[in-house]
Design a protein around this motif. Sequence first.
Motif, mmCIF file in Angstrom:
data_model
loop_
_atom_site.group_PDB
_atom_site.id
_atom_site.type_symbol
_atom_site.label_atom_id
_atom_site.label_comp_id
_atom_site.label_asym_id
_atom_site.label_seq_id
_atom_site.Cartn_x
_atom_site.Cartn_y
_atom_site.Cartn_z
ATOM 1 N N ASP A 30 0.850 -1.198 0.000
ATOM 2 C CA ASP A 30 0.000 0.000 0.000
ATOM 3 C C ASP A 30 0.883 1.243 0.000
ATOM 4 O O ASP A 30 1.727 1.417 0.885
ATOM 5 C CB ASP A 30 -0.906 0.008 1.233
ATOM 6 C CG ASP A 30 -1.738 1.273 1.311
ATOM 7 O OD1 ASP A 30 -2.718 1.377 0.558
ATOM 8 O OD2 ASP A 30 -1.403 2.174 2.115
ATOM 9 N N HIS A 31 0.682 2.076 -0.998
ATOM 10 C CA HIS A 31 1.365 3.372 -1.040
ATOM 11 C C HIS A 31 0.383 4.435 -0.576
ATOM 12 O O HIS A 31 -0.670 4.631 -1.170
ATOM 13 C CB HIS A 31 1.845 3.701 -2.448
ATOM 14 C CG HIS A 31 2.503 5.047 -2.546
ATOM 15 N ND1 HIS A 31 3.783 5.269 -2.087
ATOM 16 C CD2 HIS A 31 2.045 6.231 -3.013
ATOM 17 C CE1 HIS A 31 4.096 6.538 -2.278
ATOM 18 N NE2 HIS A 31 3.065 7.147 -2.842
ATOM 19 N N SER A 32 0.718 5.112 0.509
ATOM 20 C CA SER A 32 -0.158 6.126 1.100
ATOM 21 C C SER A 32 0.550 7.470 1.092
ATOM 22 O O SER A 32 1.674 7.594 1.609
ATOM 23 C CB SER A 32 -0.518 5.726 2.537
ATOM 24 O OG SER A 32 -1.295 6.735 3.154
ATOM 25 N N ALA A 33 -0.095 8.468 0.494
ATOM 26 C CA ALA A 33 0.451 9.826 0.448
ATOM 27 C C ALA A 33 -0.569 10.771 1.068
ATOM 28 O O ALA A 33 -1.707 10.857 0.598
ATOM 29 C CB ALA A 33 0.747 10.238 -0.991
ATOM 30 N N GLN A 34 -0.178 11.462 2.128
ATOM 31 C CA GLN A 34 -1.069 12.379 2.822
ATOM 32 C C GLN A 34 -0.431 13.752 2.917
ATOM 33 O O GLN A 34 0.783 13.873 3.125
ATOM 34 C CB GLN A 34 -1.376 11.864 4.230
ATOM 35 C CG GLN A 34 -2.033 10.497 4.243
ATOM 36 C CD GLN A 34 -2.448 10.077 5.628
ATOM 37 O OE1 GLN A 34 -3.082 10.820 6.353
ATOM 38 N NE2 GLN A 34 -2.076 8.863 6.002
ATOM 39 N N ALA A 35 -1.239 14.774 2.757
ATOM 40 C CA ALA A 35 -0.764 16.153 2.874
ATOM 41 C C ALA A 35 -1.758 16.929 3.722
ATOM 42 O O ALA A 35 -2.976 16.782 3.576
ATOM 43 C CB ALA A 35 -0.634 16.791 1.497
ATOM 44 N N LEU A 36 -1.247 17.754 4.619
ATOM 45 C CA LEU A 36 -2.078 18.448 5.599
ATOM 46 C C LEU A 36 -1.653 19.906 5.705
ATOM 47 O O LEU A 36 -0.472 20.200 5.882
ATOM 48 C CB LEU A 36 -1.932 17.765 6.961
ATOM 49 C CG LEU A 36 -2.720 18.351 8.133
ATOM 50 C CD1 LEU A 36 -4.205 18.057 7.972
ATOM 51 C CD2 LEU A 36 -2.212 17.775 9.448
ATOM 52 N N THR A 37 -2.625 20.802 5.605
ATOM 53 C CA THR A 37 -2.393 22.225 5.825
ATOM 54 C C THR A 37 -3.190 22.629 7.054
ATOM 55 O O THR A 37 -4.425 22.547 7.044
ATOM 56 C CB THR A 37 -2.822 23.046 4.603
ATOM 57 O OG1 THR A 37 -2.053 22.629 3.468
ATOM 58 C CG2 THR A 37 -2.598 24.535 4.840
ATOM 59 N N ARG A 38 -2.495 23.041 8.105
ATOM 60 C CA ARG A 38 -3.140 23.380 9.371
ATOM 61 C C ARG A 38 -3.072 24.879 9.597
ATOM 62 O O ARG A 38 -2.106 25.544 9.207
ATOM 63 C CB ARG A 38 -2.461 22.648 10.535
ATOM 64 C CG ARG A 38 -2.558 21.138 10.453
ATOM 65 C CD ARG A 38 -1.835 20.474 11.592
ATOM 66 N NE ARG A 38 -2.459 20.795 12.879
ATOM 67 C CZ ARG A 38 -1.920 20.496 14.048
ATOM 68 N NH1 ARG A 38 -0.738 19.910 14.109
ATOM 69 N NH2 ARG A 38 -2.561 20.795 15.157
ATOM 70 N N PHE A 39 -4.125 25.390 10.270
ATOM 71 C CA PHE A 39 -4.133 26.816 10.597
ATOM 72 C C PHE A 39 -4.621 27.020 12.026
ATOM 73 O O PHE A 39 -5.409 26.232 12.560
ATOM 74 C CB PHE A 39 -4.981 27.613 9.601
ATOM 75 C CG PHE A 39 -6.436 27.233 9.515
ATOM 76 C CD1 PHE A 39 -7.427 28.032 10.091
ATOM 77 C CD2 PHE A 39 -6.847 26.093 8.827
ATOM 78 C CE1 PHE A 39 -8.774 27.705 9.992
ATOM 79 C CE2 PHE A 39 -8.194 25.754 8.723
ATOM 80 C CZ PHE A 39 -9.161 26.564 9.310
ATOM 81 N N ALA A 40 -4.106 28.069 12.663
ATOM 82 C CA ALA A 40 -4.513 28.482 14.002
ATOM 83 C C ALA A 40 -4.286 29.979 14.104
ATOM 84 O O ALA A 40 -3.469 30.550 13.378
ATOM 85 C CB ALA A 40 -3.702 27.740 15.070
ATOM 86 N N ASN A 41 -5.047 30.614 15.011
ATOM 87 C CA ASN A 41 -4.987 32.077 15.108
ATOM 88 C C ASN A 41 -5.187 32.721 13.740
ATOM 89 O O ASN A 41 -4.559 33.727 13.391
ATOM 90 C CB ASN A 41 -3.666 32.529 15.722
ATOM 91 C CG ASN A 41 -3.477 32.014 17.133
ATOM 92 O OD1 ASN A 41 -4.419 32.044 17.932
ATOM 93 N ND2 ASN A 41 -2.283 31.527 17.433
#
Length: 458
Positions: A30-41
């Motif tokens: 299984d090839h898993s690619a995840q990307a996450l953009t997080r924001f606060a304030n």
Amino acid sequence: MSAELDIAGRVIELTRRLAGTGAEAEAVADHSAQALTRFANSAIHQNVADATTTVWLRLHLDGRTAAGSTTVTDADGLQSLVERTIAASRLSPPDAAWPGLTAPAPLRPVEAFDEATAAASPRERAERVRDFVQAADGLETAGFCRTAYSSGGFVNTAGQSVEGRAAEAAMDGIARLDGADGVSRRASEHLADLDGAALGARAAAKARAGGRPIELPPGRYEVVLEPTAVADLLSNLATFGFNGKSFAQHQSFAELGTQQFDPAITITDEPLGATLPFDLEGTPRDTLVLVRDGITTAVSHDRTSAAEAGATSTGHASGSSRSWGPIAANVRLAPGPATGAAADTGDGPTAASARALVSGIRRGLLITDFWYTRVLDQKSLVITGLTRNGVWLVEDGEVTAAVGNMRFTQSYPDALGPGSVLGIGAEAIPLPDRWSGVRYTAPALHLKSWNLTGNASG
């Protein structure tokens, strides 16, 4: 042939050569690619991406079973995996519950794969965050936008050989004003479906409506649960109630063929498109009807729980299913009939999906979300937890006051039992869980009774 299917095939060939023709083995890459953009304030503070190929091997040799995994996919890494798993099998106890391998079977048709979501850039996620923050119009915001892609291949010594791909996108954000939080979430197989501005406006409207909350005494209240709260019901029902291992061991409320729910309730698991089209044992996935018109019709099985229950695998094997049981991860509650409700304009605490239901309450509560939910009794699925992100008093069909968060103790099946469901929203909304690839699709629910046992502080 995908790279993952080729890797799985090489592992099986190595296993045949090193363990002999009498070995039963299954391999998944299984090839898993995840990307996450997080924001606060109200500002992006993190953008991360991760891509990993993991190979799992399960081997049944001389009546004993062992499993292993690796992220090293060159020739030496795969040979080491096979050798370690063979050695582990010789040290393992006899496995009388070994259910055998999945026989060759074709995959179910899946909608076209969304290449744009799989290849989404940080800029595309950031644009949705920007729209969310701007729509909140000065309120403090926080949350994330994520995209995920998975490609997998499965081969076993019984001749099953399958491969597939899946993509997913999700956004989850809050807006805050003077200690009051508003939340908005969506999940989709297409990043293009996520409207950051609409989500930000909804979260901000709920935060603005949540100020100066009153306290109410404990008791049983008529309630409208918004889809974000209904998702928690679906999650716990799937994890503890429709779990094939719990069912086989008589630890579940589920009684097949019995009217356990209100006739308005139909619950399905719909994994195709949201995840790979086969499970970790190579069983093809398909829509599974768990409840139809209030009658419990099925539970989710892997091969082990199916053998124990005298049933057939439903394609819910995972790396933890032999220990924790097979769990449906893409559960959907069917919506009610269309009511002609107005579009959601973000101008108050009640989303369009719940607005028509709220108008039918004489005196009760509108509840946005649940959290910290924990099982008190698994057999009856009594859950305790807290409300979150907005509760409002409803009188004569109108929201009249914000209410402080409250603790509840409630059997989820009883809350949805015959005669307990007064209405179901006309729109079912896909909502993300904490883990990519897991989602719940839920309408709002109007329930006759919900047991609030105290304020959040007590």
